[in-house]
Design a protein around this motif. Structure first.
Motif, PDB file in Angstrom:
ATOM      1  N   PRO A 243      -4.439   9.886  -1.002  1.00 51.20           N
ATOM      2  CA  PRO A 243      -3.379   9.290  -0.173  1.00 51.20           C
ATOM      3  C   PRO A 243      -2.611  10.301   0.658  1.00 51.20           C
ATOM      4  O   PRO A 243      -2.020   9.950   1.677  1.00 51.20           O
ATOM      5  CB  PRO A 243      -2.480   8.614  -1.211  1.00 51.20           C
ATOM      6  CG  PRO A 243      -2.713   9.388  -2.480  1.00 51.20           C
ATOM      7  CD  PRO A 243      -4.164   9.758  -2.445  1.00 51.20           C
TER       8      PRO A 243
ATOM      9  N   ALA B 151       2.224   9.170  -3.615  1.00 50.14           N
ATOM     10  CA  ALA B 151       1.438   8.053  -4.143  1.00 50.14           C
ATOM     11  C   ALA B 151       0.624   8.468  -5.358  1.00 50.14           C
ATOM     12  O   ALA B 151       0.094   7.608  -6.071  1.00 50.14           O
ATOM     13  CB  ALA B 151       0.512   7.507  -3.057  1.00 50.14           C
TER      14      ALA B 151
ATOM     15  N   THR C  78      -3.015   2.133  -4.030  1.00 49.33           N
ATOM     16  CA  THR C  78      -3.002   3.416  -3.328  1.00 49.33           C
ATOM     17  C   THR C  78      -4.445   3.825  -3.049  1.00 49.33           C
ATOM     18  O   THR C  78      -5.333   3.602  -3.866  1.00 49.33           O
ATOM     19  CB  THR C  78      -2.274   4.495  -4.162  1.00 49.33           C
ATOM     20  OG1 THR C  78      -2.150   5.690  -3.388  1.00 49.33           O
ATOM     21  CG2 THR C  78      -3.012   4.805  -5.444  1.00 49.33           C
TER      22      THR C  78
ATOM     23  N   LEU D 212       4.240   4.223  -9.015  1.00 47.82           N
ATOM     24  CA  LEU D 212       3.437   3.014  -8.836  1.00 47.82           C
ATOM     25  C   LEU D 212       3.775   1.969  -9.891  1.00 47.82           C
ATOM     26  O   LEU D 212       3.874   0.771  -9.591  1.00 47.82           O
ATOM     27  CB  LEU D 212       1.949   3.362  -8.877  1.00 47.82           C
ATOM     28  CG  LEU D 212       1.469   4.393  -7.849  1.00 47.82           C
ATOM     29  CD1 LEU D 212      -0.014   4.652  -8.012  1.00 47.82           C
ATOM     30  CD2 LEU D 212       1.778   3.937  -6.432  1.00 47.82           C
TER      31      LEU D 212
ATOM     32  N   THR E 219       0.853  -1.187   0.000  1.00 45.41           N
ATOM     33  CA  THR E 219       0.000   0.000   0.000  1.00 45.41           C
ATOM     34  C   THR E 219       0.887   1.234   0.000  1.00 45.41           C
ATOM     35  O   THR E 219       1.825   1.335   0.800  1.00 45.41           O
ATOM     36  CB  THR E 219      -0.918   0.020   1.233  1.00 45.41           C
ATOM     37  OG1 THR E 219      -1.740  -1.155   1.235  1.00 45.41           O
ATOM     38  CG2 THR E 219      -1.807   1.252   1.227  1.00 45.41           C
ATOM     39  N   VAL E 220       0.598   2.184  -0.888  1.00 42.90           N
ATOM     40  CA  VAL E 220       1.399   3.409  -1.004  1.00 42.90           C
ATOM     41  C   VAL E 220       0.542   4.593  -0.563  1.00 42.90           C
ATOM     42  O   VAL E 220      -0.573   4.794  -1.069  1.00 42.90           O
ATOM     43  CB  VAL E 220       1.904   3.613  -2.443  1.00 42.90           C
ATOM     44  CG1 VAL E 220       2.862   4.807  -2.500  1.00 42.90           C
ATOM     45  CG2 VAL E 220       2.586   2.355  -2.967  1.00 42.90           C
ATOM     46  N   THR E 221       1.060   5.374   0.373  1.00 44.02           N
ATOM     47  CA  THR E 221       0.349   6.547   0.883  1.00 44.02           C
ATOM     48  C   THR E 221       1.250   7.774   0.754  1.00 44.02           C
ATOM     49  O   THR E 221       2.407   7.683   0.349  1.00 44.02           O
ATOM     50  CB  THR E 221      -0.061   6.342   2.353  1.00 44.02           C
ATOM     51  OG1 THR E 221       1.117   6.134   3.144  1.00 44.02           O
ATOM     52  CG2 THR E 221      -0.992   5.148   2.503  1.00 44.02           C
TER      53      THR E 221
END
Length: 268
Positions: free
Chosen positions: A242, A219, A238, A225, A213-215
């Protein structure tokens, strides 16, 4: 919104909780009622030049407090915004800190927020807060990976049983409106791959199943990504907005004090 060199003293009647995300570029706050009360650049006016132009000071660098006095003024301004929004009194502030923050960094945050708010302060490591903010169960025994891409620091962590079991960080010297500079993007992807490889085999297998998970504001950079997906060969996702994951998570922890106490950041 114009900043003043000195903010007015806050009234000390209490009834609310405030979530505070002190970012390198932006500082955001939410009340426990869920009302957005502050989103301002992380800068204050320190002095005026001979020409009469205000000189801005940025008290947060690499996600850490670089100028304690300016940080105190920034926190006072943000908490004044809380009062303006109608939640003018506080009983607790839950504030995020980077995993990479040293004990002295954490003391600087606690001191500034405590002096400005005049109430209890709980520190929570920002990737944990971001995970809570996107709806992940940080207390689950199944580990997962989270990459938090801020304007001043990027941290990748493995989270399990309410704690961060592994972490790596890159401090950023410069960002652009287009996102991470190419060489920084490469370093972030490499760092994430290294952390994944150094996990124990059984943990790495579980993390691969749960994905990444990318925050954080970074992001929103599609190229990041895509590169992560290609390099790691695991699902990469994401959440909506985010950049607000950390402050949303801190706000949720305001409503769950037992969980906040369990995962509260300790001096390292």
């Amino acid at each position: 919104m114009a900043e003043l060199e000195s903010a007015p003293t806050l009234q000390r009647t209490r009834h609310g909780r405030v979530a505070l995300d002190l970012g390198t570029a932006h500082t955001r706050a939410l009340t426990s009622s869920g009302v957005a009360v502050a989103d301002r650049p992380s800068a204050v006016v320190a002095s005026r030049s001979i020409a009469g132009v205000a000189d801005p000071v940025r008290p947060i660098r690499h996600g850490m407090v670089a100028d304690p006095g300016a940080c105190l003024r920034l926190v006072r301004l943000v908490l004044r915004d809380v009062q303006t929004a109608g939640d003018g009194s506080m009983e607790q502030v839950v504030v995020g800190v980077p995993v990479a923050a040293s004990p002295s960094d954490r003391r600087a945050v606690r001191t500034a927020v405590s002096e400005a708010a005049g109430c209890g302060v709980t520190l929570v490591e920002e990737p944990l807060a971001a995970a809570v903010g996107v709806g992940l169960d940080v207390t689950d025994s199944r580990p997962f990976l989270l990459l938090d891409v801020g304007a001043g620091i990027v941290e990748v962590v493995a989270i399990r049983d309410g704690v961060i079991s592994e972490a790596m960080a890159i401090q950023l010297g410069a960002t652009t409106n287009a996102g991470l500079l190419p060489y920084v993007l490469d370093a972030v992807v490499d760092m994430t791959a290294v952390l994944l490889r150094r996990l124990p085999p059984q943990v790495r297998t579980a993390v691969r199943g749960n994905g990444l998970t990318v925050t954080g504001g970074g992001a929103l950079q599609a190229r990041l990504l895509h590169r992560l997906d290609a390099a790691l060969r695991i699902p990469v996702s994401t959440p909506p907005e985010p950049q607000n994951a950390t402050v949303r998570g801190l706000m949720r922890l305001c409503l769950m004090p037992a969980l906040a106490s369990r995962i509260a950041a300790r001096g390292r």
